[in-house]
Write a protein that holds these residues in place. Structure first.
Motif, mmCIF file in Angstrom:
data_model
loop_
_atom_site.group_PDB
_atom_site.id
_atom_site.type_symbol
_atom_site.label_atom_id
_atom_site.label_comp_id
_atom_site.label_asym_id
_atom_site.label_seq_id
_atom_site.Cartn_x
_atom_site.Cartn_y
_atom_site.Cartn_z
ATOM 1 N N GLU A 142 0.853 -1.178 0.000
ATOM 2 C CA GLU A 142 0.000 0.000 0.000
ATOM 3 C C GLU A 142 0.890 1.229 0.000
ATOM 4 O O GLU A 142 1.745 1.392 0.848
ATOM 5 C CB GLU A 142 -0.906 0.013 1.228
ATOM 6 N N LEU A 173 -4.149 4.853 -1.221
ATOM 7 C CA LEU A 173 -4.456 3.935 -2.309
ATOM 8 C C LEU A 173 -4.735 2.558 -1.727
ATOM 9 O O LEU A 173 -4.094 2.146 -0.753
ATOM 10 C CB LEU A 173 -3.275 3.824 -3.267
ATOM 11 N N PRO A 174 -5.657 1.812 -2.311
ATOM 12 C CA PRO A 174 -5.883 0.447 -1.832
ATOM 13 C C PRO A 174 -4.654 -0.417 -2.068
ATOM 14 O O PRO A 174 -3.922 -0.215 -3.047
ATOM 15 C CB PRO A 174 -7.060 -0.036 -2.683
ATOM 16 N N ALA A 232 -2.861 -3.929 -3.287
ATOM 17 C CA ALA A 232 -3.180 -4.872 -4.357
ATOM 18 C C ALA A 232 -2.582 -6.219 -4.009
ATOM 19 O O ALA A 232 -1.496 -6.301 -3.445
ATOM 20 C CB ALA A 232 -2.632 -4.383 -5.693
ATOM 21 N N ASP A 256 -0.997 0.317 -10.690
ATOM 22 C CA ASP A 256 -1.212 1.584 -9.982
ATOM 23 C C ASP A 256 -2.487 2.271 -10.467
ATOM 24 O O ASP A 256 -3.221 2.872 -9.676
ATOM 25 C CB ASP A 256 -0.009 2.511 -10.175
ATOM 26 N N ARG A 280 -5.384 0.553 -8.864
ATOM 27 C CA ARG A 280 -5.519 0.931 -7.454
ATOM 28 C C ARG A 280 -6.146 2.316 -7.323
ATOM 29 O O ARG A 280 -6.994 2.554 -6.443
ATOM 30 C CB ARG A 280 -4.149 0.896 -6.779
ATOM 31 N N CYS A 326 -9.778 1.987 -8.145
ATOM 32 C CA CYS A 326 -10.474 1.308 -7.048
ATOM 33 C C CYS A 326 -10.668 2.251 -5.862
ATOM 34 O O CYS A 326 -11.698 2.199 -5.175
ATOM 35 C CB CYS A 326 -9.683 0.067 -6.630
ATOM 36 N N THR A 349 -11.638 -0.202 -12.811
ATOM 37 C CA THR A 349 -10.771 -1.054 -11.986
ATOM 38 C C THR A 349 -10.600 -2.421 -12.618
ATOM 39 O O THR A 349 -9.492 -2.957 -12.688
ATOM 40 C CB THR A 349 -11.359 -1.198 -10.573
ATOM 41 N N SER A 409 -7.039 -3.762 -14.016
ATOM 42 C CA SER A 409 -6.522 -4.967 -13.360
ATOM 43 C C SER A 409 -6.273 -6.072 -14.375
ATOM 44 O O SER A 409 -5.279 -6.807 -14.283
ATOM 45 C CB SER A 409 -7.512 -5.459 -12.294
ATOM 46 N N SER A 437 -5.318 -7.798 -8.226
ATOM 47 C CA SER A 437 -6.558 -7.074 -7.944
ATOM 48 C C SER A 437 -6.373 -6.168 -6.747
ATOM 49 O O SER A 437 -5.814 -6.594 -5.726
ATOM 50 C CB SER A 437 -7.694 -8.064 -7.662
ATOM 51 N N PRO A 438 -6.839 -4.910 -6.824
ATOM 52 C CA PRO A 438 -6.831 -4.048 -5.637
ATOM 53 C C PRO A 438 -7.895 -4.510 -4.648
ATOM 54 O O PRO A 438 -8.900 -5.120 -5.020
ATOM 55 C CB PRO A 438 -7.164 -2.654 -6.201
#
Length: 435
Positions: free
Chosen positions: A181, A199-200, A202, A229, A232, A235, A272, A276, A288-289
């Motif tokens: 993260e 940011l989420p 991944a 990125d 993310r 997402c 997203t 992804s 995947s985020p």
């Protein structure tokens, strides 16, 4: 037992805590934080032979490799818990550090980690009481396509008699670590929390069929990271739009604005998935985020909410999403990969609509918020032009190849930002005059 021996477990425990505290809270271009978990089976020898079932968690600060591989040397804390013969438990915390970690997406990945820390085994019986000890171990992990751990560990007792070290051999499965993260400067509508923009993380979910493109390993890895990125960031916009719809409803905004915010949320779900999929096909792993929750409402009153929403509409909608649409349009011109072209065309269209939503939200807040909102927005617009987002550096690789996969040269990305700033400021001044 000497006072030195009694103090050693505490010192080792403090070392593990210090490692946790010293892990970087931000990950930069050459530094990421990965967290992975493992399940294991083991056999221990010492005062008693014991079969063990264990779990562990480790965090690793990854530092850029001089060889250009996507990941490299690592250092961080670990925590372990093992059930021994369903009678007792062994627990350990400490610091682990690895040799160069090679993560070449097309090949087998092998890591070797050393461990040093404090361990405690609970009581078996009156004859075998609980004891503290020094934990030393080595773990080799093979990722192909799942993580397989092979380890050897030793617990050297420090707190009881008889003095019988315990050795452990085992193997287990390791969940593939997330790419980490990061907190970075991003464009579009970011997820803003009380702690700042996030940011989420991944995660890698398993192997994927790689895209049959003639790319060298370093370029493929760089492109996979860039699209990851993007995934993310997209997402992160999902809970951001959910929070926007909630806040618009809370201040009494028209249902049409609330509905458009929810529609934008659906757009970000599709973005997203597209980003992804591209990252996964380039990396050879399904990436995947993780979806994060929306930030909690934190405005003191309606006026404060209108001021905040107006500023976010300007920065995140008019500027951020406007720039994202401009860059996607320019990227589309040079892209040749069919999947990339489809994603960029959709993103360019939708982000332009999101920028328009930002202008509508800004107009509503200006009309409802009075002088306080107008002054805050006016100050934001009349200041110097902000610099382009800091995450827009060019992807390393041959320009024709990177542009075929939707990556803009830095000069074009800067030009798209300048174009957006000029147009957004012109439109914003009109809204201020009308208010």
């Amino acid at each position: 037992m000497s006072s030195c021996s009694r103090a050693l477990p505490s010192a080792l425990a403090a070392l593990g805590v210090a490692a946790l505290l010293l892990l970087p809270r931000e990950a930069h271009a050459d530094e990421k934080v990965a967290v992975s978990g493992g399940l294991s089976m083991s056999l221990s020898f010492g005062q008693k032979v014991a079969f063990g079932l264990g779990v562990d968690l480790r965090a690793t600060a990854l530092f850029e490799s001089s060889s250009g591989s996507p990941a490299s040397k690592g250092l961080g804390p670990f925590a372990q818990a093992t059930l021994l013969n369903f009678e007792a438990g062994r627990f350990a915390i400490g610091v682990h550090g690895g040799s160069e970690i090679v993560r070449d997406y097309d090949d087998v990945v092998c890591t070797v980690d050393g461990e040093l820390g404090w361990t405690y085994r609970s009581r078996y019986s009156d004859e075998l009481p609980g004891q503290h000890g020094l934990h030393v171990g080595v773990v080799s992990t093979l990722f192909s396509p799942v993580g397989l751990d092979l380890f050897a560990r030793t617990a050297i007792p420090l707190s009881s008699e008889p003095f019988v070290p315990e050795g452990t051999l085992g193997m287990g499965l390791r969940f593939l670590p997330p790419f980490g993260e990061q907190t970075r400067a991003i464009d579009g509508r970011p997820l803003r929390t009380a702690e700042g923009v996030v940011l989420p993380p991944a995660i890698a979910l398993g192997p994927a069929a790689p895209r049959p493109a003639r790319l060298d390993r370093a370029t493929r890895a760089a492109l996979a990271g860039a699209w990851l990125d993007s995934a993310r960031a997209e997402c992160g916009s999902i809970p951001a739009f959910l929070a926007l719809a909630r806040d618009l409803a809370a201040v009494g905004a028209p249902a049409s604005l609330v509905g458009r915010a929810l529609a934008a949320l659906g757009d970000e779900v599709r973005h997203t998935a597209r980003c992804s999929a591209i990252a996964s096909s380039l990396a050879g792993w399904r990436l995947s985020p993780a979806l994060l929750p929306p930030p909690a409402a934190r405005d003191a009153d309606r006026r404060a909410a209108l001021v905040r929403m107006a500023l976010e509409a300007w920065h995140d909608g008019c500027l951020g999403e406007g720039a994202a649409a401009a860059r996607a349009r320019r990227s589309l011109a040079g892209a040749s990969d069919p999947g990339v072209r489809a994603a960029l065309a959709e993103i360019a269209r939708d982000e332009a609509q999101h920028a328009e939503l930002g202008r509508r939200v800004l107009a509503y807040c200006l009309a409802e918020g009075g002088r306080e909102v107008r002054e805050a927005v006016g100050d934001a617009m009349t200041g110097p032009a902000p610099a382009p987002p800091g995450d827009l550096a060019e992807v390393d690789g041959e320009p024709r190849e990177t542009q075929a996969f939707g990556q803009l040269p830095r000069a074009q990305a800067d030009s798209a930002w300048d174009e957006t700033w000029t147009a957004a400021r012109r439109d914003g001044e009109r809204l201020l005059t009308a208010a």
